[in-house]
Structures are given as structure tokens and as C-alpha cells.
Design a protein around this motif. Structure first.
Motif, PDB file in Angstrom:
ATOM      1  N   GLU A  31      16.118 -30.368 -54.782  1.00  0.00           N
ATOM      2  CA  GLU A  31      16.081 -28.869 -55.215  1.00  0.00           C
ATOM      3  C   GLU A  31      15.185 -28.060 -54.212  1.00  0.00           C
ATOM      4  N   PHE A  73      26.507 -32.304 -41.653  1.00  0.00           N
ATOM      5  CA  PHE A  73      26.572 -31.046 -42.318  1.00  0.00           C
ATOM      6  C   PHE A  73      26.121 -29.928 -41.414  1.00  0.00           C
ATOM      7  N   ILE A 118      34.114 -32.719 -47.780  1.00  0.00           N
ATOM      8  CA  ILE A 118      33.594 -32.287 -48.851  1.00  0.00           C
ATOM      9  C   ILE A 118      35.019 -32.461 -49.846  1.00  0.00           C
ATOM     10  N   ILE A 134      32.096 -33.543 -57.181  1.00  0.00           N
ATOM     11  CA  ILE A 134      32.096 -33.822 -55.936  1.00  0.00           C
ATOM     12  C   ILE A 134      30.904 -35.049 -55.597  1.00  0.00           C
ATOM     13  N   GLY A 155      26.222 -25.317 -57.406  1.00  0.00           N
ATOM     14  CA  GLY A 155      27.186 -24.624 -56.169  1.00  0.00           C
ATOM     15  C   GLY A 155      26.809 -25.243 -54.795  1.00  0.00           C
ATOM     16  N   ASP A 156      25.895 -26.210 -54.746  1.00  0.00           N
ATOM     17  CA  ASP A 156      25.704 -27.262 -53.554  1.00  0.00           C
ATOM     18  C   ASP A 156      27.037 -28.128 -53.572  1.00  0.00           C
ATOM     19  N   THR A 157      27.214 -28.378 -52.026  1.00  0.00           N
ATOM     20  CA  THR A 157      28.475 -29.469 -52.068  1.00  0.00           C
ATOM     21  C   THR A 157      28.163 -30.455 -51.134  1.00  0.00           C
ATOM     22  N   ASP A 158      27.119 -30.449 -50.577  1.00  0.00           N
ATOM     23  CA  ASP A 158      26.517 -31.706 -49.640  1.00  0.00           C
ATOM     24  C   ASP A 158      25.477 -32.321 -50.379  1.00  0.00           C
ATOM     25  N   ARG A 192      15.869 -28.157 -51.136  1.00  0.00           N
ATOM     26  CA  ARG A 192      16.608 -28.191 -49.897  1.00  0.00           C
ATOM     27  C   ARG A 192      16.728 -26.541 -49.157  1.00  0.00           C
ATOM     28  N   HIS A 193      17.138 -25.576 -50.071  1.00  0.00           N
ATOM     29  CA  HIS A 193      16.954 -24.279 -49.443  1.00  0.00           C
ATOM     30  C   HIS A 193      15.763 -23.604 -49.119  1.00  0.00           C
ATOM     31  N   LEU A 253      27.359 -19.423 -49.713  1.00  0.00           N
ATOM     32  CA  LEU A 253      26.053 -20.309 -49.376  1.00  0.00           C
ATOM     33  C   LEU A 253      26.324 -20.755 -47.969  1.00  0.00           C
ATOM     34  N   ASN A 289      36.969 -25.029 -58.837  1.00  0.00           N
ATOM     35  CA  ASN A 289      37.300 -25.905 -57.833  1.00  0.00           C
ATOM     36  C   ASN A 289      38.549 -26.315 -57.479  1.00  0.00           C
ATOM     37  N   TYR A 299      35.204 -29.369 -42.776  1.00  0.00           N
ATOM     38  CA  TYR A 299      34.535 -29.304 -44.201  1.00  0.00           C
ATOM     39  C   TYR A 299      35.429 -29.986 -45.270  1.00  0.00           C
ATOM     40  N   THR A 350      36.460 -30.414 -51.277  1.00  0.00           N
ATOM     41  CA  THR A 350      36.698 -29.548 -52.526  1.00  0.00           C
ATOM     42  C   THR A 350      36.413 -28.058 -51.818  1.00  0.00           C
ATOM     43  N   GLU A 368      30.244 -29.966 -60.206  1.00  0.00           N
ATOM     44  CA  GLU A 368      29.246 -30.649 -59.281  1.00  0.00           C
ATOM     45  C   GLU A 368      29.529 -32.023 -59.285  1.00  0.00           C
ATOM     46  N   GLN A 401      21.361 -28.663 -56.894  1.00  0.00           N
ATOM     47  CA  GLN A 401      21.469 -27.195 -57.046  1.00  0.00           C
ATOM     48  C   GLN A 401      23.037 -26.912 -57.502  1.00  0.00           C
TER      49      GLN A 401
END
Lengths: 383, 329
Positions: free
Chosen positions: B298, B20, B247, A245, A215-218, B300-301, B257, B154, B243, B249, A242, A213
Motif C-alpha cells: 500500500e 515494470f 498484465i 489480475i 486500480g493497480d495492475t502490477d 508503493r506510490h 496512473l 476490465n 504491458y 488486462t 483486481e 491499491q
């Protein structure tokens, strides 16, 4: 013929005068003071740039503006009647696009638009340009569906994603000779479309797919999927935010194959990934500034702006040149300009410039770039 | 559904999820502490975290972390940790002073404070996202271009730290993941002991149970609330540091989020409960990664929030129940 031209010029001047009085808001971008001699009216013709001049995507807009500006400046050098390039700053946003497009359509002296620069704003502004009969040639919007809306004013001076996808797949198959490829997309219209085409073209050699997605970072789950499938190459359809990253996490997770991406990642910000970005293959329907075909253009561009031409500068130069050729032919209204563009068939600096009935270019080239020593360098055309 | 993939890669996926999840847990602490004391959801806490990530990034840039190695790099990273904690703590205290204290003094309804929190969140995020314009007002945008230039995209510190990785069987373990998990669990134990045993911690618990009686007993409510925000800010600063190590970034809207997820973690574990925040964060992190493996990333959320709903159906107060003041904290 001559009489005809004078008459047409007079009519255009009248139309201009009417539009200026009718909506007084549109004339602030023009000097608007030369309404005197009717015969000189064709001198008031303008071209518009439509796209981001400021805002988050300003970096992508700058080379496009400068490419068009160079074409206009070169035309003006030996023209009796100067053409002006007016910039309409959409900030690249589909929200800003409709009102700006209405403004452009209301100014009859604008007989051609270079842009809109992005696919999203093109979709938002397209219907307004079509209704106003404003011919547009975009040097950078690559979403394939834009040509399917039936806007007769829409033209594109570069290959769309439907041509870029097979080229990327071809590169993976022929040049990288990858036995297994993992395909990732970012669920965006651009990314998912492109990844789907690559997946279909590669067929059996696709060892796995995943969707992230924006905007995700992990991306740890995606990385595990990739390392589990052990591909020779990973294709990512998406944008540089994306990608930057993702490649870092892929390399950290132990992936050592080739990372292949498309023009959405061809941005200096991708180099933020530092060592992880090295060796990435970027496909792009944009001509490299080192290509012999654009050598003169690149030299002129550098002389005028003090920097090498960026992405889509040459395509923008071509787009503006088509309109300028029309103006040199004596065209002074949108209707004639549209016919002129539709019938155009000349060699530009990037390719043979000719549009099919949907406005797509008849001649398309896709190039491969690679990241080497912290810079994006051209590798050659994908044939 | 890909069960075979999930089971054959279970250790690898679990480590990624725990790492995470530990970051969720550290951010969740800020939500849980403030809720425990004020019964207020501090929606601007995500921005407290976001400012921490930038403090970390700018410190590394200013001290030349990109070219440093060995001891110097460690020193720079420690300096970055402290600046992230300091920045987050300052923002948290500022929030309390500007967005909450005036409302609490006037005894405004909780809903008003919630709106104030959402407003503060937007203001803080946009101040960061428009920092190039703000610097421009003072004519500093050229001097500071390295720091304010990429205001809305970013900002990366990739390549600063090349952390060692270990390979055990087919599992690759990053030293950063280990650090993140250990640091989160360690901080949580320290904080838990602090709230249970120290005088100040007692004050927090007392205010949480009954603010008026606590005040009568000599606990200064304003100071206690400040302390709560301070602790939440410090934890968010540590989360920001970890973080950024993982990550590398950040962006002006990175908090949104993560804030939603951390808040979910807090509710999952039982809002107001410190141990619940840790458990909720880790469970959420692992569930997300397993869900990504099973259904595709996709989803995940979706997996995260379905899990939340299911758990709240059976345990309406979260896994460990709501309580900062009562038995468990």
C-alpha cells in the motif's frame, strides 16, 4: 375495521393527490390518472427498485430488478389491485443516490423500496429514506456499518460482511484445512473490513498480510511475499477487477494453493482470468439457484426472463415479497408498512425473514461457490 | 519494516521491478521527447499508450488468438505489436495536429498547451470508455459487442499466451519479464543512436536547442515536431504491447496512473533526456517493488514520490540532467 380501512384509503388518496399537485415532477413515472374513486386509492400503491439499471454495474443490478419484478408480477396475477414496481436507476453511484432518494421520498404512493443495491449508495441515500420514513429492504448491500446509523427504515435481507468473514475463515480452516493462509486486501471499506475479520478469525495460521491499491495492475511484490511465505491458501478481500489480475500473477509466480475470495468477486467478469481462476473458492451470502428451497422460484424466473436467476435475485424476490405481503394485508401507508416489516417473521425462499432492531436479518446463511470448467458453481452452505 | 524479507528475496523483487520499470521507461520516452523539442508536457501521452493496449487486445481477439498456438500465435502477436504501434502513432499524430499545432502556430503560452493536453486526455479516455454508446449511435453495438461491450470495466486477454517460466534456485523468472526488459533496453539504444547519428535525429536535436536557428538552417520545424510525436507514439505502442503481454488486462482509464508514473520516471531521469528516461523508469520500478517489500504494497506510490522529491532535492534536473539537444543526446 372496515370503516377504518376506507377512511385510511381516503386519507392516502388525499395525500397522494396533494403530493402530485405539490411536486409535479414525481408523477412522470406513474400513469397518475386514477385519482377518481377514493375507495380505489390503495390500488395506486407502488414499490421502488433502487440501484443500477444502467452503467458499469448494470450486470449486478439486472437479477435484482428481475427478482423483485417476478414477485410483483406473481402478486398481480391474483390481486384485484395491481402493484407497480418503479425503477430508480442510480447507476450504482453514491453521487446519483441522494437526488433519486429525494424523488422517491417525495412520491407518497411508494410505500417500500427494494434496495439500495450497493453499500456506497445505501450510505448516501439512507438518511433521506430515514427522514422520509420510507421502509427499505436491501437484497445486496453487505457493509456492516450501514446498520449502525440508526436509520429505523433500514433492513437487509442477507448476511453482512461481518458474518461472511468468519464463514470464509471457517471454510479455510475446516474444508481446506490450510496450515498457513496469506491475507490480502484492497484497502477499500469492503475489502479491508472483510480481510480484517478473516485475519482475526484465523489467528496464528495467518502467515502474512499485504494491502494492494484498487486500480493497480502490477502485483509482483505481493506475489513475491506470497511465494516466500508458502501458504496453502490466499484470502483476498476486494472486488473482481483486481482479483482477476492478482490470481493470474499469483499463478504465474508459482503459487499453487487455493485462492479464496468473497462476494465482491462473484461476477462473470472474474472468469476472464481463464485457467488461473479455476478452483477459486468464492463465499457469498447469496443462495445458489440450484438450492431446493428456491427451485420453484428458479423455474418461475427462468420461465419469465429466459435465464437462470443471477446473484441476489432470490434475496430481491424475498425483499419484495415482504412488502407485497404487507400490501395484501391492507397496508397503504409507509408508517404501517414500517411497523409491518419490523414485526415480520415468516419463512422466505432464502431464509427465515425476520429483522432485529437494527434491521439485520436474524437468520443468516453463507454459501461457498467454486470456479469449475470456466463457470461459477455452488458447492454448498458453509455451516 | 521487513529487511529480512527484502534481502532474502532481492533477486526476485528486482526482476519484477525492472520489468515494470521498463514499461514506465518506454512510456516516459514520449514525455521526454516532446518536452525536449517543445518544452511542453504532453499529458495526453498516457491515452496514446491506452489506445495501443486496446489495439493489441482487439487484434488478438479478431485473429482468434485464444485458440491459436505455435507459429500462428507468434504471427498473431507480431500483428498485434504492429497494430498497437500503428494505433498509438496515429493517436499521437492526431493529438499533435488537433491539440497542439494550432496553438503553436498562434504562439500560445505553454500553459494553454498544457490545458489543451489535459483536455485531450479526458476526451480520448472517455471516447474509449463510452465506445459502447458511440457504436450504439451507428447501430453497431450488437455486431461489435465483443469489442465495445465492456466499455467501462476490465478487458482481458488472459489465457492467450502461456509463457514459459524458469526456476533458478528460489527465483522464478518469467520469459515475458525477460522479453520486456530486453525489448525496452534494446529500443532505447536504437532510439538513442537514431537521435545521435541520423539526419532526422540531428534535426530533432537542432530544433530542441534553438528552433529558430534550426529553421534558418533548413530544418522544417513542423516536420520535426511531427516526427517527435511519431516516435513517442511508436514507443508507447511497444510499451502497450509489452504491458498487455505482462498484465493481460486493460481498461479505458488504465493510462492515468501509468502516465503519472512514466512522467515521474522522465523527471527522475532528467526530462528531455532519452537515457534518463530509461534510467528513471528502471530506478522507479525497482524502488517501488523494494518499497512494497519493505513497507507493504500500500506504500508503493508513496515510496515512488518520496524518492522523486529526494532525488530532485539533490539533483534538481534529474539523475542525468535535462538535455535532448545538448551533450548527452
Amino acid at each position: 375495521m372496515r370503516r377504518n380501512k376506507v377512511f385510511a384509503a381516503g386519507a392516502a388518496a388525499l395525500a397522494l393527490g396533494l403530493s402530485l399537485t405539490a411536486c409535479g415532477t414525481t408523477d412522470d413515472k406513474d400513469s397518475g390518472s386514477s385519482g377518481g374513486g377514493g375507495g380505489d386509492a390503495a390500488c395506486d400503491l407502488k414499490l421502488a427498485f433502487f440501484g443500477p439499471e444502467t452503467g458499469p454495474a448494470a450486470g449486478l443490478g439486472k437479477p435484482i430488478i428481475q427478482g423483485a419484478q417476478l414477485a410483483v408480477d406473481q402478486y398481480n396475477d391474483d390481486a384485484d389491485c395491481e402493484v407497480e414496481l418503479v425503477k430508480y436507476d442510480s447507476q450504482g453511484s453514491p453521487d446519483e443516490a441522494p437526488s433519486l432518494a429525494t424523488e422517491v421520498a417525495g412520491d407518497e404512493s411508494i410505500i417500500g423500496v427494494v434496495g439500495p443495491a450497493f453499500s456506497g449508495e445505501s450510505a448516501a441515500a439512507g438518511p433521506i429514506f430515514a427522514e422520509g420514513g420510507v421502509p427499505t429492504i436491501t437484497p445486496s448491500a453487505t457493509n456492516p456499518t450501514l446498520a449502525d446509523n440508526g436509520w429505523d427504515t433500514f433492513h437487509r435481507a442477507l448476511g453482512n460482511d461481518a458474518t461472511q468473514g468468519p464463514a470464509a475463515a471457517k471454510y479455510i480452516q475446516d474444508t481446506l484445512q490450510a496450515k498457513g493462509t496469506f491475507v490480502i486486501d484492497d484497502a477499500s471499506e469492503y475489502g479491508a473490513g472483510l480481510a480484517g475479520i478473516v485475519e482475526d478469525t484465523l489467528g496464528d495460521t495467518v502467515v502474512g498480510t499485504d494491502t494492494i491499491q484498487a486500480g493497480d495492475t502490477d502485483f509482483s511484490a505481493t506475489v513475491t511475499k506470497v511465494t516466500d511465505a508458502k501458504p496453502d491458501a490466499v484470502f483476498f478481500g476486494g472486488y473482481y477487477a483486481e482479483a482477476t489480475i492478482l490470481i493470474g500473477q499469483l499463478r504465474n509466480g508459482g503459487f499453487d494453493g487455493t485462492f479464496v475470495v468473497a462476494d465482491g468477486v462473484k461476477d462473470p467478469a472474474y472468469l476472464d482470468a481463464k485457467d488461473a481462476a479455476e478452483g477459486t473458492i468464492i463465499t457469498c451470502p447469496c443462495i445458489p439457484d440450484t438450492d431446493p428451497a428456491v427451485a420453484t422460484f428458479a423455474a418461475d424466473y427462468e420461465a419469465e426472463f429466459g435465464e437462470a436467476p443471477g446473484t441476489y435475485a432470490a434475496e430481491s424476490f424475498d425483499a419484495a415479497s415482504i412488502f407485497l405481503a404487507g400490501i395484501a394485508d391492507g397496508i397503504d401507508n409507509r408508517e404501517d408498512m414500517l411497523t409491518f416489516v419490523n414485526d415480520y417473521d415468516e419463512k422466505g425462499i432464502t431464509k427465515q425473514l425476520k429483522f432485529d432492531d437494527k434491521g439485520e436479518p436474524a437468520d443468516v446463511h453463507v454459501y461457498a461457490y467454486t470456479v469449475k470448467d470456466g463457470a461459477i458453481v455452488p458447492e454448498g452452505e458453509i455451516k | 519494516m521487513n529487511f529480512e524479507f527484502l534481502f532474502s528475496n532481492l533477486p526476485q523483487l528486482t526482476i519484477g521491478g525492472l520489468a515494470f520499470g521498463a514499461i514506465y521507461a518506454l512510456i516516459a520516452l514520449g514525455y521526454t521527447m516532446v518536452y525536449g523539442v517543445l518544452q511542453l508536457i504532453n499529458f495526453a501521452h498516457s491515452e496514446v499508450f491506452m489506445y495501443g493496449t486496446f489495439a493489441m487486445l482487439w487484434t488478438v481477439m479478431a485473429l482468434g488468438g485464444a485458440d491459436a498456438g505455435g507459429i500462428k500465435l507468434v504471427a498473431i502477436l507480431i500483428a498485434a505489436l504492429f497494430s498497437a504501434m500503428a494505433m498509438s502513432a496515429i493517436i499521437a499524430l492526431l493529438l499533435e495536429r488537433v491539440a497542439y499545432r494550432p496553438l503553436i502556430k498562434k504562439d500560445a503560452p505553454r500553459l494553454i498547451a498544457l490545458i489543451s493536453a489535459i483536455g485531450a486526455s479526458f476526451v480520448l479516455a472517455e471516447l474509449m470508455g463510452l465506445r459502447d454508446r458511440i457504436a450504439g449511435w451507428f447501430g453497431l453495438d450488437d455486431n461489435l459487442s465483443e469489442y465495445v461491450g465492456k466499455a467501462r470495466i476490465n478487458n482481458s486477454m488472459a489465457g492467450v499466451l502461456d509463457a514459459p517460466r524458469w526456476k533458478i534456485g528460489n527465483v522464478t523468472i518469467s520469459s515475458i519479464d525477460v522479453l520486456v526488459i530486453v525489448a525496452a533496453v534494446g529500443m532505447m539504444i536504437l532510439l538513442d543512436q537514431f537521435v545521435r547519428r541520423s539526419r532526422l535525429g540531428k534535426g530533432i536535436r537542432a530544433t530542441s536547442q534553438d528552433p529558430e536557428t534550426a529553421a534558418l538552417m533548413g530544418v522544417n520545424p513542423t516536420r520535426t515536431i511531427q516526427l517527435t510525436f511519431l516516435i513517442g507514439g511508436l514507443m508507447a505502442g511497444i510499451a502497450a504491447f509489452l504491458y498487455m503481454l505482462k498484465i493481460e488486462t486493460t481498461k479505458f482509464d488504465v493510462g492515468f496512473l501509468l502516465g503519472v508514473k512514466a512522467f515521474t520516471a522522465a523527471v527522475l531521469g532528467g526530462i528531455g533526456n532519452l537515457r534518463g528516461a530509461l534510467l528513471g523508469g528502471l530506478v522507479l520500478g525497482v524502488a517501488e517493488t523494494w518499497g512494497s517489500a519493505l513497507f507493504g504494497t500500500e506504500w508503493r506510490h508513496v515510496v515512488a514520490f518520496v524518492l522523486l522529491v529526494v532525488i530532485l532535492l539533490f539533483r534538481p534536473t534529474g539523475l542525468l540532467g535535462e538535455s535532448l539537444g545538448k551533450a548527452r543526446a
